[in-house]
Each structure stands twice: as C-alpha cells, then as structure tokens.
Design a protein around this motif. Structure first.
Motif, PDB file in Angstrom:
ATOM      1  N   ASN A 266       0.865  -1.181   0.000  1.00 57.85           N
ATOM      2  CA  ASN A 266       0.000   0.000   0.000  1.00 57.85           C
ATOM      3  C   ASN A 266       0.899   1.227   0.000  1.00 57.85           C
ATOM      4  OD1 ASN A 266       0.848   0.393   2.701  1.00 57.85           O
ATOM      5  ND2 ASN A 266      -0.899  -0.751   3.494  1.00 57.85           N
ATOM      6  N   ASP A 267       0.314   2.422  -0.013  1.00 56.92           N
ATOM      7  CA  ASP A 267       1.119   3.646  -0.126  1.00 56.92           C
ATOM      8  C   ASP A 267       2.140   3.752   1.010  1.00 56.92           C
ATOM      9  OD1 ASP A 267      -0.687   4.037  -2.139  1.00 56.92           O
ATOM     10  OD2 ASP A 267      -1.391   5.993  -1.451  1.00 56.92           O
ATOM     11  N   GLU A 268       1.684   3.500   2.233  1.00 57.34           N
ATOM     12  CA  GLU A 268       2.563   3.645   3.392  1.00 57.34           C
ATOM     13  C   GLU A 268       3.710   2.629   3.339  1.00 57.34           C
ATOM     14  OE1 GLU A 268      -1.214   5.475   3.995  1.00 57.34           O
ATOM     15  OE2 GLU A 268      -0.777   3.360   3.558  1.00 57.34           O
ATOM     16  N   ARG A 269       3.395   1.402   2.938  1.00 55.06           N
ATOM     17  CA  ARG A 269       4.411   0.350   2.875  1.00 55.06           C
ATOM     18  C   ARG A 269       5.451   0.672   1.804  1.00 55.06           C
ATOM     19  NH1 ARG A 269       7.432  -3.444   4.978  1.00 55.06           N
ATOM     20  NH2 ARG A 269       6.833  -5.622   4.706  1.00 55.06           N
ATOM     21  N   MET A 270       4.988   1.185   0.663  1.00 56.02           N
ATOM     22  CA  MET A 270       5.925   1.529  -0.402  1.00 56.02           C
ATOM     23  C   MET A 270       6.819   2.683   0.028  1.00 56.02           C
ATOM     24  SD  MET A 270       6.694   0.306  -3.416  1.00 56.02           S
ATOM     25  CE  MET A 270       8.466   0.546  -3.198  1.00 56.02           C
ATOM     26  N   ARG A 271       6.254   3.668   0.733  1.00 57.05           N
ATOM     27  CA  ARG A 271       7.072   4.774   1.246  1.00 57.05           C
ATOM     28  C   ARG A 271       8.137   4.250   2.205  1.00 57.05           C
ATOM     29  NH1 ARG A 271       2.281   7.945   1.694  1.00 57.05           N
ATOM     30  NH2 ARG A 271       2.210   7.706   3.951  1.00 57.05           N
ATOM     31  N   GLU A 272       7.741   3.273   3.023  1.00 60.65           N
ATOM     32  CA  GLU A 272       8.678   2.698   3.989  1.00 60.65           C
ATOM     33  C   GLU A 272       9.833   2.001   3.263  1.00 60.65           C
ATOM     34  OE1 GLU A 272       9.110  -1.125   6.848  1.00 60.65           O
ATOM     35  OE2 GLU A 272       7.095  -0.593   6.174  1.00 60.65           O
ATOM     36  N   LEU A 273       9.527   1.227   2.232  1.00 60.17           N
ATOM     37  CA  LEU A 273      10.574   0.536   1.484  1.00 60.17           C
ATOM     38  C   LEU A 273      11.498   1.540   0.793  1.00 60.17           C
ATOM     39  CD1 LEU A 273       8.631  -2.455  -0.152  1.00 60.17           C
ATOM     40  CD2 LEU A 273       9.843  -2.388   2.038  1.00 60.17           C
ATOM     41  N   ASN A 274      10.904   2.582   0.209  1.00 64.93           N
ATOM     42  CA  ASN A 274      11.716   3.618  -0.419  1.00 64.93           C
ATOM     43  C   ASN A 274      12.646   4.271   0.598  1.00 64.93           C
ATOM     44  OD1 ASN A 274      10.601   3.278  -2.979  1.00 64.93           O
ATOM     45  ND2 ASN A 274       8.988   4.778  -2.628  1.00 64.93           N
ATOM     46  N   SER A 275      12.124   4.464   1.810  1.00 64.62           N
ATOM     47  CA  SER A 275      12.899   5.119   2.867  1.00 64.62           C
ATOM     48  C   SER A 275      14.084   4.268   3.312  1.00 64.62           C
ATOM     49  CB  SER A 275      11.997   5.420   4.067  1.00 64.62           C
ATOM     50  OG  SER A 275      12.705   6.081   5.088  1.00 64.62           O
ATOM     51  N   ARG A 276      13.932   2.965   3.270  1.00 64.80           N
ATOM     52  CA  ARG A 276      15.040   2.081   3.668  1.00 64.80           C
ATOM     53  C   ARG A 276      16.260   2.307   2.769  1.00 64.80           C
ATOM     54  NH1 ARG A 276      12.253  -3.840   5.029  1.00 64.80           N
ATOM     55  NH2 ARG A 276      10.498  -3.026   6.238  1.00 64.80           N
ATOM     56  N   VAL A 277      15.996   2.692   1.529  1.00 67.53           N
ATOM     57  CA  VAL A 277      17.095   2.987   0.609  1.00 67.53           C
ATOM     58  C   VAL A 277      17.560   4.432   0.771  1.00 67.53           C
ATOM     59  CG1 VAL A 277      17.777   3.186  -1.820  1.00 67.53           C
ATOM     60  CG2 VAL A 277      16.375   1.253  -1.066  1.00 67.53           C
ATOM     61  N   SER A 278      16.611   5.384   0.637  1.00 65.36           N
ATOM     62  CA  SER A 278      16.999   6.797   0.586  1.00 65.36           C
ATOM     63  C   SER A 278      17.436   7.357   1.934  1.00 65.36           C
ATOM     64  CB  SER A 278      15.839   7.640   0.039  1.00 65.36           C
ATOM     65  OG  SER A 278      14.714   7.548   0.889  1.00 65.36           O
ATOM     66  N   ALA A 279      16.836   6.878   3.026  1.00 59.44           N
ATOM     67  CA  ALA A 279      17.167   7.413   4.347  1.00 59.44           C
ATOM     68  C   ALA A 279      18.110   6.508   5.132  1.00 59.44           C
ATOM     69  CB  ALA A 279      15.882   7.648   5.152  1.00 59.44           C
ATOM     70  N   ASP A 280      17.907   5.187   5.017  1.00 53.98           N
ATOM     71  CA  ASP A 280      18.701   4.251   5.831  1.00 53.98           C
ATOM     72  C   ASP A 280      19.942   3.732   5.108  1.00 53.98           C
ATOM     73  OD1 ASP A 280      16.668   4.606   7.635  1.00 53.98           O
ATOM     74  OD2 ASP A 280      15.647   2.723   7.134  1.00 53.98           O
ATOM     75  N   GLY A 281      20.032   3.986   3.805  1.00 57.31           N
ATOM     76  CA  GLY A 281      21.234   3.595   3.073  1.00 57.31           C
ATOM     77  C   GLY A 281      21.321   2.133   2.694  1.00 57.31           C
ATOM     78  N   MET A 282      20.205   1.400   2.765  1.00 56.04           N
ATOM     79  CA  MET A 282      20.225   0.001   2.365  1.00 56.04           C
ATOM     80  C   MET A 282      20.280  -0.135   0.848  1.00 56.04           C
ATOM     81  SD  MET A 282      17.400  -1.591   5.010  1.00 56.04           S
ATOM     82  CE  MET A 282      17.520  -3.236   4.296  1.00 56.04           C
ATOM     83  N   GLN A 283      20.726  -1.291   0.375  1.00 58.08           N
ATOM     84  CA  GLN A 283      20.744  -1.579  -1.054  1.00 58.08           C
ATOM     85  C   GLN A 283      19.353  -2.016  -1.509  1.00 58.08           C
ATOM     86  OE1 GLN A 283      23.500  -1.091  -3.129  1.00 58.08           O
ATOM     87  NE2 GLN A 283      24.220  -0.080  -1.252  1.00 58.08           N
ATOM     88  N   ASP A 284      19.026  -1.702  -2.762  1.00 57.94           N
ATOM     89  CA  ASP A 284      17.695  -2.020  -3.300  1.00 57.94           C
ATOM     90  C   ASP A 284      17.378  -3.517  -3.197  1.00 57.94           C
ATOM     91  OD1 ASP A 284      17.132   0.721  -4.644  1.00 57.94           O
ATOM     92  OD2 ASP A 284      19.072   0.153  -5.439  1.00 57.94           O
ATOM     93  N   LYS A 285      18.335  -4.350  -3.568  1.00 56.45           N
ATOM     94  CA  LYS A 285      18.109  -5.796  -3.517  1.00 56.45           C
ATOM     95  C   LYS A 285      17.907  -6.268  -2.091  1.00 56.45           C
ATOM     96  CE  LYS A 285      20.172 -10.208  -4.941  1.00 56.45           C
ATOM     97  NZ  LYS A 285      21.311 -10.842  -5.664  1.00 56.45           N
ATOM     98  N   GLU A 286      18.653  -5.690  -1.166  1.00 53.87           N
ATOM     99  CA  GLU A 286      18.510  -6.047   0.248  1.00 53.87           C
ATOM    100  C   GLU A 286      17.116  -5.711   0.757  1.00 53.87           C
ATOM    101  OE1 GLU A 286      20.804  -5.013   4.492  1.00 53.87           O
ATOM    102  OE2 GLU A 286      21.262  -3.869   2.671  1.00 53.87           O
ATOM    103  N   VAL A 287      16.613  -4.546   0.374  1.00 52.89           N
ATOM    104  CA  VAL A 287      15.256  -4.136   0.767  1.00 52.89           C
ATOM    105  C   VAL A 287      14.231  -5.094   0.175  1.00 52.89           C
ATOM    106  CG1 VAL A 287      13.505  -2.330   0.514  1.00 52.89           C
ATOM    107  CG2 VAL A 287      15.864  -1.710   1.060  1.00 52.89           C
ATOM    108  N   ALA A 288      14.420  -5.461  -1.081  1.00 50.30           N
ATOM    109  CA  ALA A 288      13.487  -6.378  -1.748  1.00 50.30           C
ATOM    110  C   ALA A 288      13.441  -7.722  -1.045  1.00 50.30           C
ATOM    111  CB  ALA A 288      13.895  -6.555  -3.212  1.00 50.30           C
ATOM    112  N   LEU A 289      14.599  -8.269  -0.698  1.00 50.91           N
ATOM    113  CA  LEU A 289      14.645  -9.561  -0.020  1.00 50.91           C
ATOM    114  C   LEU A 289      14.011  -9.481   1.365  1.00 50.91           C
ATOM    115  CD1 LEU A 289      18.241 -10.688  -1.048  1.00 50.91           C
ATOM    116  CD2 LEU A 289      16.099 -11.812  -1.697  1.00 50.91           C
ATOM    117  N   GLU A 290      14.261  -8.409   2.089  1.00 50.71           N
ATOM    118  CA  GLU A 290      13.630  -8.232   3.404  1.00 50.71           C
ATOM    119  C   GLU A 290      12.118  -8.219   3.280  1.00 50.71           C
ATOM    120  OE1 GLU A 290      16.538  -5.827   6.518  1.00 50.71           O
ATOM    121  OE2 GLU A 290      14.746  -4.864   5.698  1.00 50.71           O
ATOM    122  N   PHE A 291      11.611  -7.469   2.297  1.00 54.02           N
ATOM    123  CA  PHE A 291      10.162  -7.390   2.084  1.00 54.02           C
ATOM    124  C   PHE A 291       9.585  -8.770   1.797  1.00 54.02           C
ATOM    125  CE2 PHE A 291       6.814  -7.341  -1.155  1.00 54.02           C
ATOM    126  CZ  PHE A 291       5.788  -6.714  -0.450  1.00 54.02           C
TER     127      PHE A 291
END
Length: 299
Positions: A266-291
């Motif tokens: 949903n919108d909030e969840r997608m914002r959270e995933l985006n934030s893991r990259v832009s704010a927390d510095g995680m890698q895109d693939k890492e965020v995808a696997l966590e999700f």
C-alpha cells in the motif's frame, strides 16, 4: 490443383512450426527491468527475487532503462519481458484523457484492455499502492488548520503558499487545472521548487503546501501529511506488473504465480521501502529480499 494443395499444406506446416519455435524461444527465461529511480529498482528486485525463489525460470535482471517510453520500446522489441507500470502513466502512453468520474477500477480496465489490443501486453492484478500526485502539508500546520481534504484547503488557500515542480506548475492539467477544479482562491505565494528539495522546504515552513508524490519516502522522513483529493482531480497511478503476452503463453502458470504479489503493498508500505534505501542507506536488492521474507513470499 493437387500440387497447389501440397504446397499450401507445406506452407501451413512451416508457419505452425515457426510459431511453435517462437513459443519455445519465449519459454524458460524472463527478462525483468524497470525505470531509473529507487521505487522502480526496488520493485524490479522484488519481482526478480520472487521469481527466482518460486519458479524454475531463468530470471535475467536488466539494468533500469530510464524513461517509460524507452521501456515501452524495449517491450515491443522483446528486449524486456516485464516491469511495473502505473495506470496514470498508461493513460499518457495511450493518449487517453482522465475523467474525474472514472473509478480506479475503470482506469485499470482501460489500461488493461488497450495494452492487450495495441501492444499484446498483459496488465496483471494491481500491486496495491497508488503513486499519484498528492498535496502534502507540514504536520504542525495540518494540526493547526484542522483540514484533511483539498476542498477544505480551498477555504484557507489565500493565506498559504504552495510549491511544486516546474512541470506541475506549467501544465494545464497541473496547477491551473487543480485551482479550477477546486475553485481555490489565489494562494498567497506560488513557488517553483526542485523535486528533491521541496519536501524539506515544507517541513521547514519555507512553503506551506507542496505537490508531492504519494509514495515518496521523504513524505514520512519530513513528517508531512497527505491531504485527500476528494474530487479525484489527479488520476490514479496504481502500480501493476505489465508483461508480454508471449511470455505468459509460453510459461503456463506464470500469471497466477505473479498475481500472488497482488495487494501486497500500500502507499505507506511503499514509502517505507523507499525510505530504507533513501534514508537508511540500504541496497535495493537487500530491501526487496527483506520485504519478501517479511511477507512470507520466501524463506
């Protein structure tokens, strides 16, 4: 006559075998790509890693290709098999005007039907989030004014400043259309802002309202509130996987497998995933696997 019949049968067999050969060429491999920004790269990795874990397909991850129209051409040439598109963007590609009376479902059905007819591309079931334009406001000002909708904003707009991208401010279906639809009084000030800076500007009070994107991580990062577009001025930008029909035909069960991702965001969840990259510095693939692990799609 007999000779003509034999030649015709031979020709028919050639085309049948050629068609079968094409179908075999499409089987077993799928090329996943996306556009060149954080949200799209995360989504490409979610789909790619999901397919690797849940199918026997050879999944090829193609680097992000940039704009919508570059991806569209790549799909038509068979260079890319699937990516995530948005229904509002589909309207632009199809040169269809958005009618505020259209429901989200009607926009999706229009995109689905026209893509199938014109491009032989299937729209799968929506992923569950809508990355549309949105008016965002500083949370303190939001509490102070006690407004929740664009209509309510119109009652106080003359006391507020608004900021947005140059494109939004100049488009007929942008700022001018918004003002006309909601009959806003003139804003106290109208400011053109860099898209990367406008969220911080709203947070700091340098501007009161901004034209944000609903799933942009900076909405949460800067503690902004999204107002409700209660007259549906902005078209829905519901995200969904688009995939070449040849790939679905050649790989039975793939459509059902991919549709298991439907509604997982949903919108909030997608914002959270985006934030893991832009704010927390995680890698895109890492965020995808966590999700995928968090949602139980992979172990």
């Amino acid at each position: 006559m007999r000779k003509f019949l034999l030649v015709s049968l031979a020709s028919l067999m050639f085309f049948v075998l050629a068609a079968c050969g094409d179908k075999e060429d499409e089987a077993g491999t799928v090329i996943v790509s996306g556009k060149q920004y954080t949200e799209q790269i995360i989504l490409s990795n979610i789909i790619g890693e999901y397919l690797k874990a849940n199918t026997d397909l050879d999944v090829v991850m193609e680097d992000s290709l940039g704009s919508t129209f570059v991806l569209q051409q790549a799909m038509e040439k068979g260079e890319v098999d699937l990516y995530v598109e948005y229904t509002g963007t589909a309207l632009e590609i199809l040169k269809e005007e958005f009618d505020a009376d259209m429901s989200t479902e009607e926009v999706y059905e229009l995109a689905r039907d026209r893509y199938a007819e014109e491009y032989n591309v299937a729209w799968l079931d929506p992923l569950g989030f809508n990355n549309t334009y949105a008016l965002a406001i500083n949370s303190e000002l939001y509490d102070e004014l006690g407004i929740e909708t664009y209509t309510e904003l119109g009652k106080v707009s003359s006391d507020l400043s608004i900021g947005g991208t140059a494109e939004f401010m100049e488009r007929d279906d942008g700022f001018d259309g918004l003002v006309e639809t909601y009959e806003f009084e003139d804003f106290a000030d109208k400011v053109t802002l860099d898209p990367d800076l406008m969220y911080e500007a709203a947070s700091n009070g340098n501007v009161d309202i901004i034209t944000a994107f609903a799933t942009e991580a900076k909405v949460d990062q800067y503690d902004l509130k999204i107002l409700e577009d209660d007259k549906n001025f902005f078209p829905p930008y519901d995200a969904g996987i688009v995939i070449r029909q040849e790939i679905l035909d050649a790989n039975p069960g793939l459509e059902d497998e991919l549709n298991k991702l439907s509604g997982s965001l949903n919108d909030e969840r997608m914002r959270e995933l985006n934030s893991r990259v832009s704010a927390d510095g995680m890698q895109d693939k890492e965020v995808a696997l966590e999700f995928l692990k968090e949602e139980g799609f992979i172990d």
